[in-house]
Design an enzyme around this catalytic site. Structure first.
Site, PDB file in Angstrom:
ATOM      1  N   HIS A  37      80.627 -21.804  10.444  1.00 55.89           N
ATOM      2  CA  HIS A  37      80.647 -22.802  11.201  1.00 55.89           C
ATOM      3  C   HIS A  37      79.679 -23.990  10.914  1.00 55.89           C
ATOM      4  O   HIS A  37      78.937 -24.492  12.212  1.00 55.89           O
ATOM      5  CB  HIS A  37      80.471 -22.395  12.704  1.00 55.89           C
TER       6      HIS A  37
ATOM      7  N   ASP B 208      90.381 -31.248  16.679  1.00 56.70           N
ATOM      8  CA  ASP B 208      89.952 -30.007  16.989  1.00 56.70           C
ATOM      9  C   ASP B 208      91.085 -28.904  16.581  1.00 56.70           C
ATOM     10  O   ASP B 208      91.539 -28.138  17.296  1.00 56.70           O
ATOM     11  CB  ASP B 208      89.233 -29.689  18.318  1.00 56.70           C
TER      12      ASP B 208
ATOM     13  N   ARG C 227      90.579 -19.025  18.689  1.00 58.66           N
ATOM     14  CA  ARG C 227      91.073 -18.688  20.033  1.00 58.66           C
ATOM     15  C   ARG C 227      92.280 -17.738  19.882  1.00 58.66           C
ATOM     16  O   ARG C 227      93.068 -17.739  19.111  1.00 58.66           O
ATOM     17  CB  ARG C 227      91.423 -19.897  21.000  1.00 58.66           C
TER      18      ARG C 227
ATOM     19  N   HIS D 182      85.884 -17.376  19.746  1.00 56.79           N
ATOM     20  CA  HIS D 182      84.951 -17.238  18.781  1.00 56.79           C
ATOM     21  C   HIS D 182      83.872 -16.075  18.755  1.00 56.79           C
ATOM     22  O   HIS D 182      82.770 -15.950  18.505  1.00 56.79           O
ATOM     23  CB  HIS D 182      83.990 -18.474  18.920  1.00 56.79           C
TER      24      HIS D 182
ATOM     25  N   GLU E 238      86.205 -25.643   8.925  1.00 60.48           N
ATOM     26  CA  GLU E 238      86.239 -24.127   9.109  1.00 60.48           C
ATOM     27  C   GLU E 238      87.532 -23.482   8.528  1.00 60.48           C
ATOM     28  O   GLU E 238      88.567 -23.584   9.029  1.00 60.48           O
ATOM     29  CB  GLU E 238      86.205 -23.829  10.638  1.00 60.48           C
TER      30      GLU E 238
END
Length: 355
Positions: free
Chosen positions: A181, A253, A82, A107, A319
């Site tokens: 990803h 996350d 982001r 993304h 990631e």
């Protein structure tokens, strides 16, 4: 030392041919890659008894990837993660990137690298077998300046390593932050929850996020928090704790700090162990960060391979990338790429067993 590779037609997208490649090493490890979204479609590795199981979530056909909303297995770019506000200043000029509801770029934008057709070329050499995929993102795509040519090279070797190499050049100053990803489930792509997987992150700082789920800007010690994975810990052990960061993101996350500055050094960023199959996954990277995502937005409506459903928290993303919102945080490692420079990064996914 025997490696094999096969190429098969997998359909068409906007008049362009889509292929799927299967790479095999001398241990029987198999990786399938498609040039749509540069996606890793399957990855079969042995357990402690030698049983081969596919350990990445994915789809059986091209249409699954065309319809996918979860970036499953794909390459994410031009900018993974982001950017708050979507307005970025590059060498004194403001650029408006495409934004999602909520006011942030996410993304790569509305049609990111995960929905692009990449130009493929396969290879076999003494170091392994693989596919080179290239995509040229035109000046202005999703608001980014510059014609950016990106290649991702997937190499499978006999050490049961899948190596992901990114390389990119631009003709104007631009931003870049690429990641692979894949959603891993070391018990098998259709085995359900990943909460029993043991995760170890030899990393002492993470990046707390604000309500927009972009980093606040502080490199915060993990000690005394549910983000401390210095010792191997089940992902599910603390994921449901009454912790503001976990509640905000519906689980993990978040990005952890692998390095505070850019370098070419390959560092261990994560180790995952699945207790039933005894499979292990070590992740080494040259990137400064690793973003851990526990599949908090997956749900039973997703139909994956073999008509499997991929429910809540059934895949683990590891990631490797630069820190999210880096363009707005000058003290973060830079995501600026200038003409005459090359962006390069390497991530190694190394599979094994631990009896």
């Amino acid at each position: 030392m025997k490696y094999t590779i096969s190429q098969n037609n997998w359909g068409e997208f906007n008049g362009q041919q889509i292929f799927i490649y299967q790479l095999t090493n001398s241990n029987g490890v198999k990786v399938s890659v498609t040039n749509f979204g540069a996606a890793i479609q399957s990855l079969s590795v042995p357990d402690h008894a030698g049983n081969m199981v596919d350990v990445v979530l994915g789809y059986d056909d091209l249409q699954g990837y065309i319809d996918d909303q979860f970036y499953i297995g794909t390459v994410v770019g031009r900018f993974a993660n982001r950017i708050a506000g979507g307005k970025v200043l590059i060498n004194g000029t403001t650029h408006q990137l495409t934004v999602k509801d909520g006011g942030f770029h996410h993304h790569g934008g509305k049609v990111g690298f995960n929905k692009k057709v990449w130009k493929p070329q396969s290879f076999t050499n003494e170091d392994g077998v693989g596919v080179i995929l290239e995509y040229m993102s035109e000046d202005g795509e999703e608001g980014f300046p510059g014609n950016l040519t990106t290649t991702v090279t997937y190499t499978l070797n006999n050490q049961n390593q899948l190596i992901v190499d990114f390389d990119a050049v631009t003709d104007q100053s631009t931003l870049i932050n690429l990641t692979q990803h894949a959603y891993f489930n070391l018990a098998g792509h259709n085995a359900g929850s990943i909460l029993d997987h043991q995760l170890q992150l030899p990393l002492t700082n993470y990046l707390p996020v604000n309500a927009m789920q972009v980093p606040e800007g502080t490199l915060t010690p993990v000690s005394g928090t549910p983000f401390d994975f210095i010792e191997p810990t089940a992902i599910g052990e603390r994921i449901n704790e009454d912790n503001a960061q976990l509640i905000l993101s519906r689980g993990y996350d978040h990005s952890w700090v692998v390095k505070k500055q850019d370098s070419d050094e390959l560092k261990l960023a994560a180790t995952v162990f699945e207790p039933i199959s005894k499979r292990t996954l070590n992740v080494f990277t040259t990137e400064p960060g690793i973003h851990i995502y526990t599949g908090n937005f997956l749900d039973e409506t997703i139909t994956g391979k073999q008509k499997s459903s991929y429910p809540f928290r059934s895949g683990l993303c590891l990631e490797t990338q630069h820190y999210p919102d880096a363009p707005n945080k000058p003290h973060f490692p830079s995501t600026l790429l200038n003409p005459g420079e090359r962006f390069k990064s390497r991530t190694v996914f190394e599979f094994g067993v631990n009896d």
